[in-house]
Write a protein that holds these residues in place. Structure first.
Motif, short mmCIF file in Angstrom:
data_model
loop_
_atom_site.label_atom_id
_atom_site.label_comp_id
_atom_site.label_asym_id
_atom_site.label_seq_id
_atom_site.Cartn_x
_atom_site.Cartn_y
_atom_site.Cartn_z
N PHE A 1 38.41 51.39 34.88
CA PHE A 1 39.80 50.96 35.05
C PHE A 1 40.05 51.05 36.55
N ASP A 2 39.83 49.94 37.25
CA ASP A 2 39.66 49.95 38.70
C ASP A 2 40.95 49.47 39.37
N THR A 3 41.49 50.31 40.28
CA THR A 3 42.78 50.01 40.91
C THR A 3 42.65 49.70 42.40
N PHE A 4 41.42 49.55 42.87
CA PHE A 4 41.24 49.19 44.29
C PHE A 4 40.15 48.13 44.40
N GLN A 5 40.49 47.05 45.11
CA GLN A 5 39.56 45.92 45.21
C GLN A 5 38.52 46.15 46.30
N ASN A 6 37.33 46.52 45.90
CA ASN A 6 36.19 46.55 46.82
C ASN A 6 35.63 45.14 46.92
N SER A 7 34.66 44.94 47.81
CA SER A 7 34.20 43.57 48.09
C SER A 7 33.58 42.90 46.87
N THR A 8 33.05 43.70 45.94
CA THR A 8 32.43 43.11 44.75
C THR A 8 33.39 43.07 43.55
N ASP A 9 34.66 43.40 43.77
CA ASP A 9 35.64 43.46 42.69
C ASP A 9 36.48 42.19 42.63
N PRO A 10 36.90 41.78 41.42
CA PRO A 10 37.73 40.57 41.31
C PRO A 10 39.19 40.80 41.72
#
Ligand SMILES: [Ca+2]
Length: 259
Positions: free
Chosen positions: A147-156
């Protein structure tokens, strides 16, 4: 002066509203009838300390503010934290199961980095990397639902779910983008696994009155193959980086269909 006072009042109202929302008796949907086997049953985390292995920043605390209950706090709002917590009994991955948990990710805005629900065969001390690693990067024998709340470079996006294999959050086996915010508002999550078909589903539901459960991700993944074992430790990880947040679990259940 006046605007600062009114914003304080507004914040107070918001805190009170969230307190009511978090404790509201919204019963999560369940696949199996009441009375089926509960591998994990923590309506709150009162009395859970002897049944839960905790690592890094993870701890069981009494929540502050208007809600006083025992919660699992995976990160405490500091920089570059990583935490994990694992139930003592292992979960059979050759059978079906479902898990419900009530999540509240909060503190500063924007916050980071999110939490993950994991099955893993590295052991009760398993703890991965902070930041975009969400506390599971490097836990090799694992399958994560993040449950990802920060957009890293590989995140949508900065508001997504993903299934991740072998502790590598840079590669998503499946992604979902829920309509509700994962950060700043409490929500219920439900993960279901159908062992014969390997169907894994992740649902989310806002705690707002009248909110409906939403299927946010569905994929096929063989959990036993993913962790390299027929049973696994089950639990949560979380991480913070240069942005940070408090990442709390208020309730957690894991059920199997029973005999
Ligand atoms: Ca991320």
């Amino acid at each position: 002066m006046f605007s600062s006072r009114s914003s304080r009042l507004a914040r107070g109202g918001l805190v009170a509203a969230l307190a009511c929302a978090i404790t509201a008796g919204v019963a999560p949907t369940r696949t199996y009838a009441a009375g089926t086997d509960n591998l994990v049953y923590f309506p709150t985390f009162a009395g859970a300390s002897t049944m839960l292995d905790r690592n890094g920043s993870a701890d069981i605390i009494t929540s502050s503010g208007r809600v006083h209950q025992r919660i699992l706090r995976l990160t405490a709002g500091g920089f570059r934290q990583a935490g994990s917590a694992w139930a003592k009994p292992k979960l059979n991955l050759t059978g079906s199961f479902e898990s419900q948990f009530k999540v509240y990710l909060h503190h500063t805005t924007p916050g980071a980095d999110g939490i993950a629900f994991l099955v893993q065969n590295d052991g009760p001390r398993a703890l991965g990397g902070w930041g975009g690693g969400i506390g599971y990067r490097g836990i090799r024998d694992s399958v994560a639902v993040e449950f990802d709340t920060f957009q890293n470079s590989t995140d949508p996006s900065s508001n997504h779910l993903a299934v991740v294999l072998h502790g590598n959050p840079d590669v998503h086996a499946a992604v979902g983008e829920p309509s509700i915010p994962l950060y700043g508002r409490p929500f219920w999550a439900r993960v279901t696994y159908d062992a014969p078909t390997h169907d894994l589903r992740v649902y989310v539901q806002s705690l707002r009155a009248g909110a409906e459960e939403e299927l946010a991700l569905e994929t096929k993944v063989d959990l036993a193959a993913g962790v390299g074992a027929s049973s696994a430790w089950v639990g949560f990880t979380a991480g913070t980086g240069n942005l940070y947040s408090k990442q709390d679990i208020y309730s957690w259940m894991v059920q199997t269909p029973g005999a």
